[in-house]
Design a protein around this motif. Structure first.
Motif, short mmCIF file in Angstrom:
data_model
loop_
_atom_site.label_atom_id
_atom_site.label_comp_id
_atom_site.label_asym_id
_atom_site.label_seq_id
_atom_site.Cartn_x
_atom_site.Cartn_y
_atom_site.Cartn_z
N THR A 1 31.12 45.17 74.44
CA THR A 1 31.59 46.55 74.25
C THR A 1 32.59 46.95 73.32
O THR A 1 33.54 46.37 73.19
CB THR A 1 32.13 46.86 75.89
OG1 THR A 1 31.26 46.87 76.69
CG2 THR A 1 32.60 48.50 75.65
N VAL B 1 31.71 56.43 68.23
CA VAL B 1 31.08 55.84 69.62
C VAL B 1 29.41 56.47 69.36
O VAL B 1 28.75 55.44 69.91
CB VAL B 1 31.72 56.45 70.87
CG1 VAL B 1 30.61 56.47 72.18
CG2 VAL B 1 32.84 55.98 70.97
N ASP B 2 29.09 57.28 68.91
CA ASP B 2 28.11 57.83 68.50
C ASP B 2 27.03 56.70 67.56
O ASP B 2 25.99 56.47 68.03
CB ASP B 2 27.79 59.06 67.85
CG ASP B 2 28.25 60.19 69.09
OD1 ASP B 2 28.24 60.03 70.41
OD2 ASP B 2 28.43 61.37 68.67
N LEU C 1 26.37 53.73 69.72
CA LEU C 1 25.18 53.77 70.81
C LEU C 1 23.95 53.95 69.99
O LEU C 1 22.68 53.58 70.48
CB LEU C 1 25.58 54.90 71.36
CG LEU C 1 26.83 55.03 72.50
CD1 LEU C 1 27.18 56.42 73.09
CD2 LEU C 1 26.61 53.71 73.49
N ASP D 1 22.80 50.59 69.82
CA ASP D 1 22.38 50.22 70.85
C ASP D 1 23.65 49.12 71.31
O ASP D 1 23.47 48.13 71.69
CB ASP D 1 20.88 49.24 71.09
CG ASP D 1 20.42 49.00 72.29
OD1 ASP D 1 20.98 49.97 73.19
OD2 ASP D 1 19.72 48.22 72.47
N ASP E 1 27.14 48.91 73.29
CA ASP E 1 27.80 49.75 74.13
C ASP E 1 29.31 49.84 73.56
O ASP E 1 29.98 49.24 72.95
CB ASP E 1 28.18 48.71 75.49
CG ASP E 1 27.03 48.32 76.40
OD1 ASP E 1 25.95 49.21 76.19
OD2 ASP E 1 26.91 47.34 77.04
N ALA E 2 29.62 51.30 74.02
CA ALA E 2 30.81 51.77 73.47
C ALA E 2 31.44 52.89 74.24
O ALA E 2 30.86 53.60 74.82
CB ALA E 2 30.64 52.32 71.94
#
Length: 140
Positions: free
Chosen positions: A32, A70-71, A74, A77, A79-80
Motif C-alpha cells: 500500500t 493516490v488517483d 489507483l 492498480d 493500493d493507496a
C-alpha cells in the motif's frame, strides 16, 4: 519485503517523480502506498490573525496534492491512501511512518548543495538522519 510505502508530497513535480518509484515498489511487492502532505507549522504559524481561511487553503492544497498521487496509484492498480497533517515536515513524516508501520519512505530531494542546502535545510536529509526506516531519495 514492503507492505507499506510512504510518499511525502509538497505538490511538486519532484514529489511526483518520487511517487513513480513508490508505484513501482508498490506493484512489485503488493504494498500500500501512503501519500502524506504536511502543512508546515511555520506556514500555519503565519496564519495568526487571518483566521481559519489560510489554514483551510493550505489543507486544500495538501488534499489536492495527495489526491493526485493516490488517483495515479489507483489507476495503476496499486493500493493507496492519502493524508494531510499539520506540523514540522520531517517530524510529521517520521511520526506518520511509525504510526502506520511504514517499511520504506520514498521522497524527493531537490539536490541542493552548499549554502542553498544550509540555508534551506533538507527535509529528506532530516528524515534519513533521524528516522529508523529506509529512505529512497529521488533526486530530480
Amino acid at each position: 519485503m514492503y507492505d507499506a510505502i510512504l510518499v511525502p508530497t509538497d505538490g511538486s513535480e519532484a514529489a511526483m517523480d518520487a511517487a513513480e518509484h513508490a508505484f513501482s515498489h508498490g506493484e512489485r511487492y503488493d504494498a500500500t502506498v501512503h501519500v502524506l502532505a504536511v502543512v508546515d507549522q511555520t506556514e500555519s504559524a503565519s496564519i495568526v490573525g487571518r483566521g481559519d481561511e489560510k489554514l483551510e487553503s493550505l489543507r486544500e492544497a495538501g488534499d489536492e496534492s495527495t489526491r493526485r498521487i493516490v488517483d495515479e496509484a489507483l489507476a495503476r492498480d496499486v493500493d493507496a491512501v492519502g493524508a494531510v497533517e499539520v506540523g514540522a515536515p520531517d517530524r510529521t513524516i517520521l511520526r506518520y511512518a511509525d504510526d502506520h508501520d511504514v517499511d520504506l519512505v520514498v521522497m524527493s530531494t531537490h539536490g541542493r548543495s552548499g549554502v542553498g542546502r544550509f540555508l534551506m535545510g533538507s527535509t529528506t536529509e532530516q528524515v534519513i538522519r533521524d528516522g529508523d526506516v529506509p529512505v529512497l531519495a529521488v533526486q530530480r
